[in-house]
Design a protein around this motif. Structure first.
Motif, PDB file in Angstrom:
ATOM      1  N   GLU A  44       0.474  -0.807   0.018  1.00  0.00           N
ATOM      2  CA  GLU A  44       0.498  -0.136  -0.312  1.00  0.00           C
ATOM      3  C   GLU A  44       0.651   1.693   0.056  1.00  0.00           C
ATOM      4  O   GLU A  44       0.595   2.193  -0.446  1.00  0.00           O
ATOM      5  CB  GLU A  44      -0.895   0.261   1.306  1.00  0.00           C
ATOM      6  CG  GLU A  44      -1.957   1.146   0.994  1.00  0.00           C
ATOM      7  CD  GLU A  44      -2.701   1.083   2.324  1.00  0.00           C
ATOM      8  OE1 GLU A  44      -3.833   2.436   2.739  1.00  0.00           O
ATOM      9  OE2 GLU A  44      -2.950   0.607   3.291  1.00  0.00           O
TER      10      GLU A  44
ATOM     11  N   TYR B 206      -4.612  -0.731  -7.603  1.00  0.00           N
ATOM     12  CA  TYR B 206      -4.707   0.868  -6.969  1.00  0.00           C
ATOM     13  C   TYR B 206      -5.078   1.087  -8.637  1.00  0.00           C
ATOM     14  O   TYR B 206      -4.304   2.933  -8.448  1.00  0.00           O
ATOM     15  CB  TYR B 206      -3.570   1.571  -6.409  1.00  0.00           C
ATOM     16  CG  TYR B 206      -3.176   0.535  -5.093  1.00  0.00           C
ATOM     17  CD1 TYR B 206      -3.489   0.855  -3.949  1.00  0.00           C
ATOM     18  CD2 TYR B 206      -2.856  -0.741  -4.933  1.00  0.00           C
ATOM     19  CE1 TYR B 206      -3.820   0.065  -2.923  1.00  0.00           C
ATOM     20  CE2 TYR B 206      -1.880  -1.345  -3.503  1.00  0.00           C
ATOM     21  CZ  TYR B 206      -2.786  -1.093  -2.928  1.00  0.00           C
ATOM     22  OH  TYR B 206      -3.258  -1.183  -1.595  1.00  0.00           O
TER      23      TYR B 206
ATOM     24  N   LYS C  78      -0.029   2.471  -3.705  1.00  0.00           N
ATOM     25  CA  LYS C  78      -1.468   3.744  -3.305  1.00  0.00           C
ATOM     26  C   LYS C  78      -1.323   4.732  -3.953  1.00  0.00           C
ATOM     27  O   LYS C  78      -2.437   5.786  -4.738  1.00  0.00           O
ATOM     28  CB  LYS C  78      -1.683   3.279  -1.478  1.00  0.00           C
ATOM     29  CG  LYS C  78      -3.388   4.185  -1.523  1.00  0.00           C
ATOM     30  CD  LYS C  78      -4.193   4.479  -0.057  1.00  0.00           C
ATOM     31  CE  LYS C  78      -5.097   5.059   0.034  1.00  0.00           C
ATOM     32  NZ  LYS C  78      -5.161   5.287   1.109  1.00  0.00           N
ATOM     33  N   ASP C  79      -0.426   5.726  -3.227  1.00  0.00           N
ATOM     34  CA  ASP C  79      -0.431   7.250  -3.896  1.00  0.00           C
ATOM     35  C   ASP C  79       1.152   7.159  -5.042  1.00  0.00           C
ATOM     36  O   ASP C  79       1.047   8.232  -5.170  1.00  0.00           O
ATOM     37  CB  ASP C  79       0.004   7.825  -2.692  1.00  0.00           C
ATOM     38  CG  ASP C  79      -0.923   8.146  -1.702  1.00  0.00           C
ATOM     39  OD1 ASP C  79      -1.911   7.684  -2.180  1.00  0.00           O
ATOM     40  OD2 ASP C  79      -0.300   7.887  -0.200  1.00  0.00           O
TER      41      ASP C  79
END
Length: 309
Positions: A124, A154, A128-129
């Motif tokens: 994550e 994601y 995720k970003d």
């Protein structure tokens, strides 16, 4: 998080002759040792655009490994997901001729299995970003599968390159899941089971447009050395991107810089043509400066705005 780059680190040992190179002879010259590896180069190239990529990789548990991490940190690469392990880096030994071209090389790849554990423990946080993901497609297959699974989870674009095209041939399905695949003219011939070495730019472009349709590859770029590059996509973008004429000092890393420019441009909203133009400019800067990575640029020089701006 910026662009996430996943792949290996190498130590490059490069020999340059002082005088005309004599095959099978004793050649006086200079030998240098530098940090290398396509993935490492790409991460540093992106950082030299004043962007802040994250690099997921391995280094040796030695002073050289420490130096690699410190240099990347100095270039503002996020090194939080680089592990130090025994024999974590590969080695590339190369001899150059008087024109700055490689005339012979030997490569020893590292075992990248621990990267799979890095991804498992930090999935994550890494994905995720992320703005996008860049992957060395000929890594261990289990690692590549983990990356594509996380990218799908994601909703991240994946940009891929290979060092061994025979492995890419075996992973056609994965290439169909990339946002863009970049290779050179000879590698494209291997991938499509043909010989493209004698094709000019117009012929290569026509062939590429036809082949990506049959192979169902979203977009693909083929570099052609001093002839530039050709590009095509399933949504109808296609064309030729001419090379920039510069004095050749060392071609090492030019392909890595080109790929970094293409992936960066596409990540931040550029068309395939615009992205290839960015890649071409970065590649030409590497060739002209005798470095394996491009010099520093500002994102604004290429009209790049990150998702945070």
């Amino acid at each position: 998080m910026g662009i996430v780059v996943i792949g290996s680190v190498f130590v490059d040992i490069k020999g340059y002759p002082f005088n005309t190179y004599i095959p099978k002879g004793r050649n006086a010259g200079r030998v240098i040792q530098v940090h290398g590896g396509v993935s490492r180069n790409v991460a540093e190239d992106i950082a030299n655009l004043e962007l802040r990529p994250t690099f997921v990789s391995l280094v040796d548990d030695t002073g050289m490994g420490w130096e690699v991490i410190q240099k990347l940190k100095n270039h503002k690469v996020n090194t939080d997901y680089i592990w130090s392990v025994k024999d974590g880096m590969g080695t590339w030994l190369a001899i150059f001729d008087n024109d700055g071209d490689v005339i012979g090389s030997i490569s020893k790849r590292p075992c990248l299995d621990p990267i799979g554990q890095i991804l498992d423990e930090n999935e994550e946080a890494i994905f995720k970003d992320a703005d996008s993901i860049i992957i060395e497609l000929d890594m261990e297959k289990d690692i590549v599968k983990k990356v594509f699974k996380a990218a799908q989870k994601y909703h991240k674009d994946v940009y891929a390159f290979v060092s061994n095209m025979s492995i890419a041939v075996e992973r056609r399905q994965m290439i169909q899941d990339t946002a863009c695949f970049v290779c050179n003219q000879q590698e494209a011939g291997i991938f499509f089971s043909d010989d493209y070495d004698t094709l000019n730019e117009e012929e290569m472009l026509k062939t590429l447009v036809q082949n990506i349709q049959g192979a169902n590859i979203p977009s693909m770029v083929v570099t052609m050395g001093d002839k530039g590059a050709v590009y095509a996509s399933l949504d109808g973008q296609s064309g030729i991107c001419p090379a920039i004429k510069v004095e050749v000092k060392d071609t090492t890393g030019a392909g890595d810089a080109f790929f970094a420019g293409v992936a960066t441009g596409l990540t931040y909203g550029k068309t395939l043509k615009e992205a290839c133009m960015i890649g071409t400019r970065l590649a030409s800067s590497v060739i002209a400066t005798s470095e394996s990575v491009c010099p520093r640029f500002l994102p604004s020089e290429f009209g790049i705005k990150t998702n945070k701006e």
